[in-house]
Design an enzyme around this catalytic site. Structure first.
Site, mmCIF file in Angstrom:
data_model
loop_
_atom_site.group_PDB
_atom_site.id
_atom_site.type_symbol
_atom_site.label_atom_id
_atom_site.label_comp_id
_atom_site.label_asym_id
_atom_site.label_seq_id
_atom_site.Cartn_x
_atom_site.Cartn_y
_atom_site.Cartn_z
ATOM 1 N N ASP A 83 -31.719 -18.512 48.114
ATOM 2 C CA ASP A 83 -30.927 -19.474 47.347
ATOM 3 C C ASP A 83 -30.568 -20.663 48.247
ATOM 4 O OD1 ASP A 83 -29.433 -20.377 45.160
ATOM 5 O OD2 ASP A 83 -27.620 -19.336 45.813
ATOM 6 N N ILE A 266 -25.626 -17.020 38.841
ATOM 7 C CA ILE A 266 -24.238 -16.578 38.654
ATOM 8 C C ILE A 266 -23.767 -15.861 39.911
ATOM 9 C CG2 ILE A 266 -22.721 -15.079 37.289
ATOM 10 C CD1 ILE A 266 -24.739 -15.492 34.935
HETATM 11 P P1 13P Z 1 -21.569 -20.269 40.575
HETATM 12 O O1 13P Z 1 -20.699 -20.683 41.709
HETATM 13 O O2 13P Z 1 -21.223 -20.996 39.314
HETATM 14 O O3 13P Z 1 -21.560 -18.790 40.378
HETATM 15 O O4 13P Z 1 -23.067 -20.700 40.926
HETATM 16 C C1 13P Z 1 -23.861 -19.916 41.774
HETATM 17 C C2 13P Z 1 -25.113 -20.613 42.191
HETATM 18 O O5 13P Z 1 -25.534 -21.616 41.653
HETATM 19 C C3 13P Z 1 -25.857 -20.012 43.295
HETATM 20 O O6 13P Z 1 -26.915 -20.813 43.705
HETATM 21 O O1 G3H Z 2 -24.539 -21.639 45.314
HETATM 22 C C1 G3H Z 2 -24.315 -20.887 46.235
HETATM 23 C C2 G3H Z 2 -23.973 -19.461 46.033
HETATM 24 O O2 G3H Z 2 -22.854 -19.297 45.218
HETATM 25 C C3 G3H Z 2 -23.844 -18.784 47.356
HETATM 26 O O3 G3H Z 2 -22.721 -19.193 48.006
HETATM 27 O O4 G3H Z 2 -23.164 -20.195 50.236
HETATM 28 O O5 G3H Z 2 -21.021 -18.960 49.724
HETATM 29 O O6 G3H Z 2 -23.182 -17.710 49.966
HETATM 30 P P1 G3H Z 2 -22.529 -19.006 49.598
HETATM 31 ZN ZN ZN Z 3 -26.604 -22.894 43.511
#
Ligand code: 13P
Ligand code: G3H
Ligand code: ZN
Length: 324
Positions: A83, A266
């Protein structure tokens, strides 16, 4: 079954009007909560790991936890996704280290820089059988590694050139979602009869314009937690302070899932359920100190949040078999 890419999942999600849930994982309890709900609801799933998660839990621990889930849940297809990959080096490290999907997030750079870095990641990823998510437009909101004070919507007129020149497999767009539990300032919202903040609607006009330019192409929504008020209340009643936390209404996400949105991210909703439950447990049991005792109900509540998303928001419950 072994870890899979999201290729078949997105093909079926696009065709049949649902979205795959992409949930962030940082520890064993979260991996278990998500995959147990998906197994029971026969749902395909994307488990995603951020740069922050890798720094917190260590790449190897996270990969092995996800591999354990694959063994425990042979009935459902599972993707392991990076991510918000910040650069080529991080993406390469995940591709070399067992991930089946990566995101390169160069959305904060110029159009040309975004294309160049994304293309480089796509070439390496595709050579190794891994798929790539890219991003155009920036989300507002605050989330440690992905913080943009002000967002900018995706420009539909740029998406064809971006997709063609990069060869990316899916595209995250900015239509008004944002990261974290404080997605909107109170002054951007109205209040309903219960005094709860109602945020401005998502820009479905942009989503539709993007889909017209890229028919059949999987679109991704980040920042799509709905910030359940039940858990905000639980946190606030048990020593926390989260005033005016507000998220994306679930009906709008359901609508998006019926269109070209194939992946919905999410994370915050799971964090709220985990934290709210632990705070409540601690307040009610000041003498307890065994982590298993407070993590057990916390994990159970995260699982129920995920189950609700699969059935009522994403529409992907029961779709595991068609996504293989
Ligand atoms: P939220 O903070 O809305 O859960 O989004 C998570 C997200 O986009 C992770 O990449
Ligand atoms: O969009 C990001 C995710 O919610 C992950 O968050 O960078 O705190 O792990 P993080
Ligand atoms: Zn994100």
């Amino acid at each position: 079954m072994a870890l899979v890419t999201s290729k078949k999942m997105f093909e079926m999600a696009y065709k049949n009007g649902y979205a795959i849930g992409a949930f962030n994982v940082n520890n064993m309890e979260i991996v278990q909560a998500i995959t147990e709900a998906c197994k029971e609801e026969k749902a395909p799933v994307i488990l995603q790991v951020s740069k922050g998660a890798r720094a917190y839990a260590n790449h190897t621990y996270l990969v092995k936890l996800v591999e354990a889930a694959v063994i425990e849940c042979p009935e459902i297809p599972i993707v392991l996704h990076l991510d918000h990959g910040p650069d080529f080096a991080t993406c390469k490290s995940c591709i070399d280290g067992g991930f089946t999907s990566v995101m390169i997030d160069y959305s904060g750079y110029s159009f040309e820089e975004n294309i160049a870095e994304t293309k480089k990641v796509v070439e390496y990823a595709h050579d190794h059988g891994v798929v790539v998510e890219a991003e155009l437009g920036t989300l507002a909101g605050i989330e440690d590694e992905v913080s943009h004070a002000v967002g900018s919507y995706t420009r539909p007129e740029e998406v064809i050139e971006f997709a063609e020149r990069t060869g990316c497999d899916s595209l995250a767009i900015a239509i008004g979602t944002s990261h974290g539990a404080y997605k909107f300032k109170p002054e951007q919202c109205t209040r309903n009869e219960k005094g709860v903040l109602v945020p401005p609607p998502l820009r479905f006009d942009i989503l539709k314009a993007v889909s017209e330019k890229l028919p059949g192409f999987p679109i991704v929504l980040h920042g799509s937690s709905s910030v359940p008020q039940e858990y905000v209340k639980m946190i606030n009643e048990n020593g926390g302070r989260m005033p005016d936390a507000v998220g994306i209404p679930e009906e709008q996400l359901r609508e998006a899932a019926k269109l070209s949105v194939c992946k919905i991210n999410i994370d915050s909703d799971l964090r709220l359920a985990l934290t709210g439950t632990i705070r409540k447990f601690m307040a009610e049991h000041p003498d307890k100190f065994d982590p298993r005792e407070y993590l057990k109900p916390a994990r159970a509540n995260v699982k129920e949040v995920v189950r609700h998303k699969l059935i009522d928001v994403l529409g992907c419950a029961g779709k595991a078999d068609e996504c293989r």
